[in-house]
Design a protein around this motif. Sequence first.
Motif, mmCIF file in Angstrom:
data_model
loop_
_atom_site.group_PDB
_atom_site.id
_atom_site.type_symbol
_atom_site.label_atom_id
_atom_site.label_comp_id
_atom_site.label_asym_id
_atom_site.label_seq_id
_atom_site.Cartn_x
_atom_site.Cartn_y
_atom_site.Cartn_z
ATOM 1 N N LEU A 1 7.123 22.535 -12.251
ATOM 2 C CA LEU A 1 7.032 23.583 -12.955
ATOM 3 C C LEU A 1 8.264 24.461 -13.126
ATOM 4 O O LEU A 1 9.009 24.906 -12.283
ATOM 5 N N ASP A 2 8.828 24.799 -14.550
ATOM 6 C CA ASP A 2 9.933 25.588 -14.607
ATOM 7 C C ASP A 2 9.682 27.099 -14.009
ATOM 8 O O ASP A 2 10.704 27.681 -13.457
ATOM 9 N N THR A 3 8.464 27.529 -14.423
ATOM 10 C CA THR A 3 8.163 28.817 -14.122
ATOM 11 C C THR A 3 6.503 28.726 -13.762
ATOM 12 O O THR A 3 5.830 28.236 -14.241
ATOM 13 N N LEU A 4 6.461 29.636 -12.660
ATOM 14 C CA LEU A 4 4.816 29.965 -12.419
ATOM 15 C C LEU A 4 4.777 31.301 -12.186
ATOM 16 O O LEU A 4 5.361 32.194 -11.447
ATOM 17 N N VAL A 5 3.484 31.912 -13.102
ATOM 18 C CA VAL A 5 3.093 33.378 -12.583
ATOM 19 C C VAL A 5 1.866 33.484 -12.103
ATOM 20 O O VAL A 5 0.788 32.699 -12.491
ATOM 21 N N VAL A 6 1.949 34.136 -10.899
ATOM 22 C CA VAL A 6 0.565 34.292 -10.236
ATOM 23 C C VAL A 6 -0.010 35.575 -10.560
ATOM 24 O O VAL A 6 0.606 36.691 -10.103
ATOM 25 N N GLY A 7 -1.124 35.697 -11.338
ATOM 26 C CA GLY A 7 -1.825 36.893 -11.739
ATOM 27 C C GLY A 7 -2.896 37.438 -10.775
ATOM 28 O O GLY A 7 -3.433 36.590 -10.064
ATOM 29 N N ALA A 8 -2.853 38.887 -10.617
ATOM 30 C CA ALA A 8 -4.050 39.190 -9.849
ATOM 31 C C ALA A 8 -5.032 39.909 -10.798
ATOM 32 O O ALA A 8 -4.623 40.766 -11.626
ATOM 33 N N ASP A 9 -6.386 39.292 -10.950
ATOM 34 C CA ASP A 9 -7.086 39.488 -11.898
ATOM 35 C C ASP A 9 -8.063 40.485 -11.539
ATOM 36 O O ASP A 9 -8.909 40.345 -10.336
ATOM 37 N N ASP A 10 -7.947 41.868 -12.055
ATOM 38 C CA ASP A 10 -9.037 42.650 -11.896
ATOM 39 C C ASP A 10 -9.306 42.899 -10.582
ATOM 40 O O ASP A 10 -10.408 42.751 -9.609
ATOM 41 N N THR A 11 -8.462 43.487 -9.825
ATOM 42 C CA THR A 11 -8.466 43.711 -8.389
ATOM 43 C C THR A 11 -8.306 45.160 -7.809
ATOM 44 O O THR A 11 -8.540 46.018 -8.570
ATOM 45 N N ALA A 12 -7.946 45.425 -6.741
ATOM 46 C CA ALA A 12 -7.736 46.811 -6.111
ATOM 47 C C ALA A 12 -6.845 46.757 -5.237
ATOM 48 O O ALA A 12 -6.571 45.808 -4.586
ATOM 49 N N VAL A 13 -6.545 47.916 -4.552
ATOM 50 C CA VAL A 13 -5.570 48.260 -3.601
ATOM 51 C C VAL A 13 -6.256 47.426 -2.365
ATOM 52 O O VAL A 13 -5.392 46.869 -1.460
ATOM 53 N N ALA A 14 -7.584 47.360 -2.058
ATOM 54 C CA ALA A 14 -8.232 46.626 -0.693
ATOM 55 C C ALA A 14 -9.133 45.764 -1.330
ATOM 56 O O ALA A 14 -10.091 46.058 -2.082
ATOM 57 N N ALA A 15 -8.898 44.416 -1.174
ATOM 58 C CA ALA A 15 -9.689 43.349 -1.737
ATOM 59 C C ALA A 15 -9.249 42.190 -1.068
ATOM 60 O O ALA A 15 -7.909 41.916 -0.626
ATOM 61 N N VAL A 16 -10.066 41.297 -0.873
ATOM 62 C CA VAL A 16 -9.672 39.882 -0.582
ATOM 63 C C VAL A 16 -8.598 39.302 -1.383
ATOM 64 O O VAL A 16 -7.779 38.666 -0.834
ATOM 65 N N GLY A 17 -8.928 39.437 -2.843
ATOM 66 C CA GLY A 17 -7.825 39.008 -3.742
ATOM 67 C C GLY A 17 -6.581 39.358 -3.560
ATOM 68 O O GLY A 17 -5.413 38.769 -3.667
#
Length: 492
Positions: free
Chosen positions: A182-198
């Motif tokens: 991969l030349d570039t990878l973006v890791v997105g955080a989808d619909d999360t919150a300050v405290a969450a497993v995600g």
Amino acid sequence: MIRIALLPLDDRPVCRMLPGLVAAVAGATVETPPAALLPAGRRPGDPDALADWLGTRRADAAVVALETLGLGGLIASRLRDDPVPAVLRRWAALSDVAGPVYASTVVQRTPDADDAGEEPDYWARLGRKLHAWSAALHRALGTGDTPPTEVPPEIRHDFLRRRQRNHVLNQVALGLAADGVLDTLVVGADDTAVAAVGTAEWQWLRTWTGWLELGDRVLAHPGADEIGAVLVARALTAAAGRSPRIAVACAEPDGLARIARYEPVPVGAGIASQAVAAGATVVDADDAAAVLVVHPPQPGDADWATAPPADTDPGPAARTAVLVRRLLADGRTVALADCALGNGADPRLVADLAADGSYARLAGYAGWNTAGNTVGSALATLVAYQVGRVTGTLDESAARRLLAHRLLDDHGWMSYARPRLRAELGTDPTRHDHIAAADVPAVTARIEELLTERWRELAAVPGLTPTAGSVTLPWQRTYEIDFALEETGAQS
């Protein structure tokens, strides 16, 4: 400019069409797979056929949502049980892509709603409890304690098993970036919150990114649906060999330090990562001809999808409008990221800018869904505009159409027509609805009536109007729509 092969998260307009609209601003083109292969709602795409499609493209670059290539789409990644080896066999197609691969992966969300529209069926009765337990798990990290919950053991196991599988895949994706696949990878955080497993998973991935010394090749920030457009912008800058110099401005002194709803970090931190992901260089205002203006998150729980307000605070909108007009008067190229409320644009701000023609002078605008969605798409548009200007491929007509499209979608629909329509239908705004096939013609006709009404009131982008009969409901629900615009010939 270049031709880009796009494997989107799914077939929603913001995932499938927005990247192409952004590319067109710089004179580039985007090719997507046949519609029958793509995911639509809870129906997964065909990952094996999509892998074959990707391997046969002869494009200059590829933008790939890894969930779609491996599991058949974003929602499919939450629902399917495919084991890790099966996903990795499909990801092997990445090695056969001729040009650079700009990829994305998304940390699975944990929404705060008893709604199974996009989640496993048990979410309909246990969604809020799972959300609360997720936050408790994050807060208990390092204590050795497992927080109590009323969620049954078999549901807890399924919830965590799915997350663990996807986290393993995200770790593999980091390895693909480290190995140069991969030349570039973006890791997105989808619909999360300050405290969450995600949020915990996302932080772990960010830590590994640092340990692996991946620098600006792996970026992590809030967002998901906008990443395709952001990576298209990065492909444009790479092809042009230019990194546009962009400043960030906000009329509220603490605006960039605020944390928007559905996100775990201040909006300014998200912008810094989004800008690098889009191929831009953030500089001081004095050193930039292009400026991203941020209308920052406002306090409270108002949200244009789940809790539409009767009105918005006039003060912040007026201050942001003054800032936009001053920058335009100084000859700056300006894009506006309207992050005031979730799931729609600030009506006061767009009306203020439309009144004196300032809106039509913007290079880009966005005000939809989460702050990450808004920031990423506004930045991507501004980057494409600057790349086109430098390379001589800028398509002013395409830029004007994208400006009009976002206004009609983000305000005309999301913060104007959608709350009115849902009130008329009597639907619960906190849950995804479903429009029966027999009712779709009447509903889309009413949407068109409301959109046209507001478009004529604003008169913000002369020469374009909603195309009669073009409104559709891509997933047969009122959360999102699709539509077309047509030229009227009038330019003032």
